[in-house]
Design a protein around this motif. Structure first.
Motif, short mmCIF file in Angstrom:
data_model
loop_
_atom_site.label_atom_id
_atom_site.label_comp_id
_atom_site.label_asym_id
_atom_site.label_seq_id
_atom_site.Cartn_x
_atom_site.Cartn_y
_atom_site.Cartn_z
N ALA A 27 32.65 60.40 -0.30
CA ALA A 27 33.66 60.48 0.76
C ALA A 27 34.58 61.67 0.55
O ALA A 27 34.89 62.42 1.51
CB ALA A 27 34.47 59.18 0.81
N TYR A 28 35.03 61.90 -0.69
CA TYR A 28 35.92 63.03 -0.94
C TYR A 28 35.20 64.37 -0.79
O TYR A 28 35.82 65.39 -0.46
CB TYR A 28 36.56 62.91 -2.33
N ASP A 29 33.90 64.39 -1.04
CA ASP A 29 33.15 65.63 -0.83
C ASP A 29 33.13 66.04 0.64
O ASP A 29 32.94 67.22 0.95
CB ASP A 29 31.71 65.46 -1.33
N VAL B 186 34.82 57.80 5.96
CA VAL B 186 34.27 56.46 5.78
C VAL B 186 33.47 56.05 7.01
O VAL B 186 32.39 55.46 6.91
CB VAL B 186 35.41 55.45 5.50
N GLY B 187 34.00 56.39 8.19
CA GLY B 187 33.27 56.07 9.42
C GLY B 187 31.98 56.86 9.54
O GLY B 187 30.94 56.32 9.94
N ALA B 188 32.03 58.14 9.18
CA ALA B 188 30.84 58.98 9.28
C ALA B 188 29.76 58.54 8.31
O ALA B 188 28.56 58.66 8.60
CB ALA B 188 31.21 60.44 9.03
N LEU B 189 30.17 58.03 7.15
CA LEU B 189 29.21 57.61 6.13
C LEU B 189 28.84 56.13 6.24
O LEU B 189 28.02 55.64 5.45
CB LEU B 189 29.79 57.88 4.73
N PRO C 162 26.94 67.89 4.99
CA PRO C 162 26.06 68.03 3.81
C PRO C 162 25.54 69.45 3.64
O PRO C 162 25.40 69.94 2.52
CB PRO C 162 24.94 67.04 4.12
N SER C 163 25.27 70.15 4.74
CA SER C 163 24.76 71.52 4.63
C SER C 163 25.81 72.46 4.05
O SER C 163 25.51 73.32 3.22
CB SER C 163 24.29 72.02 5.99
#
Length: 688
Positions: free
Chosen positions: A271-273, A636-639, A682-683
């Motif tokens: 999440a922090y990343d 958090v929502g995106a993950l 991620p990219s």
């Protein structure tokens, strides 16, 4: 106070050094003495009656050893008080000016000490060298008498030092006060006038959270104690006390087992990343656009907001990261030292910091993610030591618990949603317990705290006694719980299982006799006439059994006994306490990372400036928590992180925040109103 404290520390250290040297010297003398005694015993065993026949004893060395040993075992050689008296000459230049500068007042019980104070002051004023034949001695405690009186003669150095130490203790307690002083006033002057309190009581009800009728109050506490004893006894007999064993062998409480999901640490890192990389200046600008907290720092005279908002934020940042205005002016482009100093003098105040902090916390509570961490009804508090370095080292107090380096402590209250809603500077040597209630009673946020946690340092019977008057449940993590006693009301029985934990019964008659005084004290605190810390410091400083202090202690013993029984049977209470304290410790780690300039040391001599540093740091911590929470909610929502895992991701990370470098205020890079910065994908993480 600080001068005597410093002398006592040096005397204590010198006494320890002397004790070590004495032991070494005694070992040498004992070897000679034991060898000679062994020779005598062997001679007697062989039937040798004449000492002259024992030629192996060196009688001259033996006599010298006996004399040396007699000197070494004299109590004055390794006594702290004796060592302190030896240092009295270093105080001679200040004793006279100090005692003659103030008018000391006190009640009848301290008249003997006041007479001694006036006598010593008069000796220094007139230049006399000797004390009168019969100086006042009733105030001298038993531990000082062997040093003050030698063969019926009063020793001046010991007498003067005894006067000063007793005066210090009585000033702390409030038995003695200083005319025209605000800090050292008479104890009664801190409270509501008796006539005002009587009128409030007659008009009723008093602004307290308990039944102010004494009989009803005690009946309620008796019922609570009976219920708690019965529940603990039944569970103990059935072996069902959670992670607790209570039987004839005593009490054993097992450590709490971790219940954090195994993948919480990995999810936190992921999440922090995803959070955007941001400079501390950009973070403050963004948070200010959400809350408008900079509007709280209005001009002291005109009440206008600062014309240059960026310069004002620069001043706040200088306080929060411990950089100071001079170095901040060198680091931050577009701001001069004169401009920053003017803003600090006319716009920065403790009240403004409190109002700005309240804005941040109230906005943070509206973020849906914060509800996963708690509902804002519980909190914890703890102190964080900051050493006093450089030129400011002389102002710091020595803290025996944290080492021999001087410093001060920032005592901070943190809610279950991680909000640091109160912070204040206290002396490093001061106990934390008197300040627990201040943060709960005097904060500028919408939090409504019901339950509060501290470690052992924040707990005392006086704090236990005051908490119910204001509607708080006190749940400290007591290190020595199994060694503490249960204090029951007269006529109550603990039963065989709890009998070994039972101490003296509560002096209920004494509480009844001082009940009106307790109500007046707590009403004064609630109405803002005085602060809880001021009262607790004075009550705890009484070395004798002061009536009001003893009554409050007895009420505290009742509350602590109920709490101890609840602690044994309620595993969830133990978990809440541990979780609350962990949040405070995690917040301290973030504060330490932010307060990095000047080697993390306070180098300011003025208490006011130290307070601004503490408040600026706390405001910065709150701003980072709010920023992290909003962006963590997006991550958090995106993950699609489940709630039971997300509640273990604290908004206290700072790896993604640039805290150092040039401090530039890039207003153009701030997101549009209602928008957030895009999360890292991620990219982009892979490219980085």
């Amino acid at each position: 106070d600080k001068l005597l404290g410093s002398m006592m520390r040096r005397a204590e250290n010198r006494t320890k050094d002397k004790a070590i040297g004495t032991i070494r010297s005694l070992q040498a003398q004992l070897r000679l003495l034991t060898g000679s005694c062994r020779t005598l015993l062997d001679a007697r065993a062989r039937g040798v009656d004449s000492l002259a026949a024992i030629s192996s004893i060196d009688w001259e060395r033996l006599g010298t050893a006996v004399v040396d040993a007699e000197l070494l075992i004299a109590p004055e050689t390794i006594d702290r008080t004796a060592e302190l008296i030896e240092r009295q000459r270093s105080l001679r230049s200040v004793i006279g000016p100090f005692l003659n500068a103030f008018q000391f007042r006190g009640a009848g019980a301290v008249q003997g000490l006041l007479d001694a104070v006036r006598l010593v002051a008069d000796i220094y004023r007139t230049g006399r060298r000797r004390l009168p034949d019969k100086p006042p001695l009733r105030f001298v405690p038993p531990s000082w008498r062997p040093f003050v009186l030698r063969n019926g003669v009063v020793v001046r150095a010991a007498y003067e030092l005894c006067v000063l130490t007793q005066l210090r203790d009585r000033l702390r307690a409030g038995d003695i006060w200083v005319a025209e002083s605000r800090q050292y006033r008479a104890f009664d002057s801190y409270l509501l006038p008796s006539a005002t309190f009587d009128a409030m009581r007659a008009r009723g009800p008093l602004p307290l959270a308990i039944d102010t009728d004494f009989e009803n109050f005690i009946a309620g506490r008796r019922a609570s104690l009976d219920t708690a004893i019965e529940r603990v006894t039944i569970l103990a007999r059935q072996g069902e006390l959670p992670q607790v064993r209570l039987d004839g062998n005593g009490l054993v409480i097992s450590p709490l087992k971790a219940i954090t999901p195994s993948d919480a640490a990995d999810m936190r890192r992921v999440a922090y990343d995803r959070l955007p990389r941001v400079k501390i200046t950009d973070l403050l600008l963004e948070v200010d656009s959400w809350t408008g907290f900079s509007e709280c720092f209005t001009h002291r005279r005109s009440c206008r907001v600062a014309d240059d908002r960026n310069a004002l934020l620069t001043v706040i940042l200088a306080d929060g990261i411990n950089l100071g205005l001079t170095r901040m002016a060198e680091t931050c482009q577009g701001a001069t030292l004169r401009q920053l100093a003017h803003l600090h003098d006319w716009h920065i105040s403790e009240a403004a910091y409190g109002e700005a902090l309240g804005r941040l916390i109230d906005v943070h509570r509206t973020v849906p993610l914060s509800a996963l961490w708690g509902d804002g009804t519980t909190s914890s508090s703890d102190g964080q030591l900051f050493h006093a370095g450089g030129r400011g080292a002389a102002i710091g107090d020595i803290n025996a618990r944290n080492g021999n380096e001087p410093g001060v402590s920032f005592y901070t209250h943190v809610s279950d949603q991680y909000d640091p809603f109160a912070s204040r500077v206290i002396a490093a040597t001061a106990g934390e317990a008197p300040y627990v209630l201040d943060g709960l009673l005097y904060h500028a946020t919408g939090l409504s705290i019901e339950e509060h946690y501290t470690d052992t340092g924040g707990a005392s019977d006086h704090v236990f006694g005051l908490m119910p008057f204001f509607g708080y449940r006190f749940a400290p993590r007591l290190r020595d719980l199994k060694d503490r006693r249960l204090h029951l009301l007269p006529g109550q029985e603990a039963g065989p299982l709890l009998a070994g934990m039972t101490g003296d019964p509560v002096a209920i008659g004494h509480v009844a006799a001082h009940w009106d005084e307790l109500l007046r004290l707590t009403t004064s605190v609630r109405s803002g006439t005085t602060t809880a810390s001021a009262m607790l410091r004075r009550l705890s400083a009484y070395p004798r059994q002061n009536g009001l202090a003893l009554a409050l202690r007895e009420v505290g013993r009742i509350e602590r006994s109920i709490f101890m029984l609840d602690w044994l049977r309620d595993l969830d209470l133990r978990r809440r306490t541990q979780a609350g304290l962990n949040k405070g410790e995690a917040r301290n780690a973030l504060a330490r990372a932010l307060f990095f300039n000047q080697l993390g040391e306070l180098r300011d001599r003025r208490f006011e400036n130290q307070t601004y540093r503490a408040s600026g740091l706390n405001l910065l911590v709150a701003a980072i928590i709010l920023w992290n929470t909003r962006y963590l909610e997006q991550a958090v929502g995106a993950l699609s992180i489940p709630e039971d895992v997300a509640r273990h991701i604290a908004p206290l990370g700072w790896e993604h925040i640039s805290l150092t470098g040039d401090y530039r205020w890039n207003v153009e890079s701030r997101p549009d109103p209602g928008q957030l910065r895009p999360l890292r994908t991620p990219s982009s993480l892979l490219a980085a």
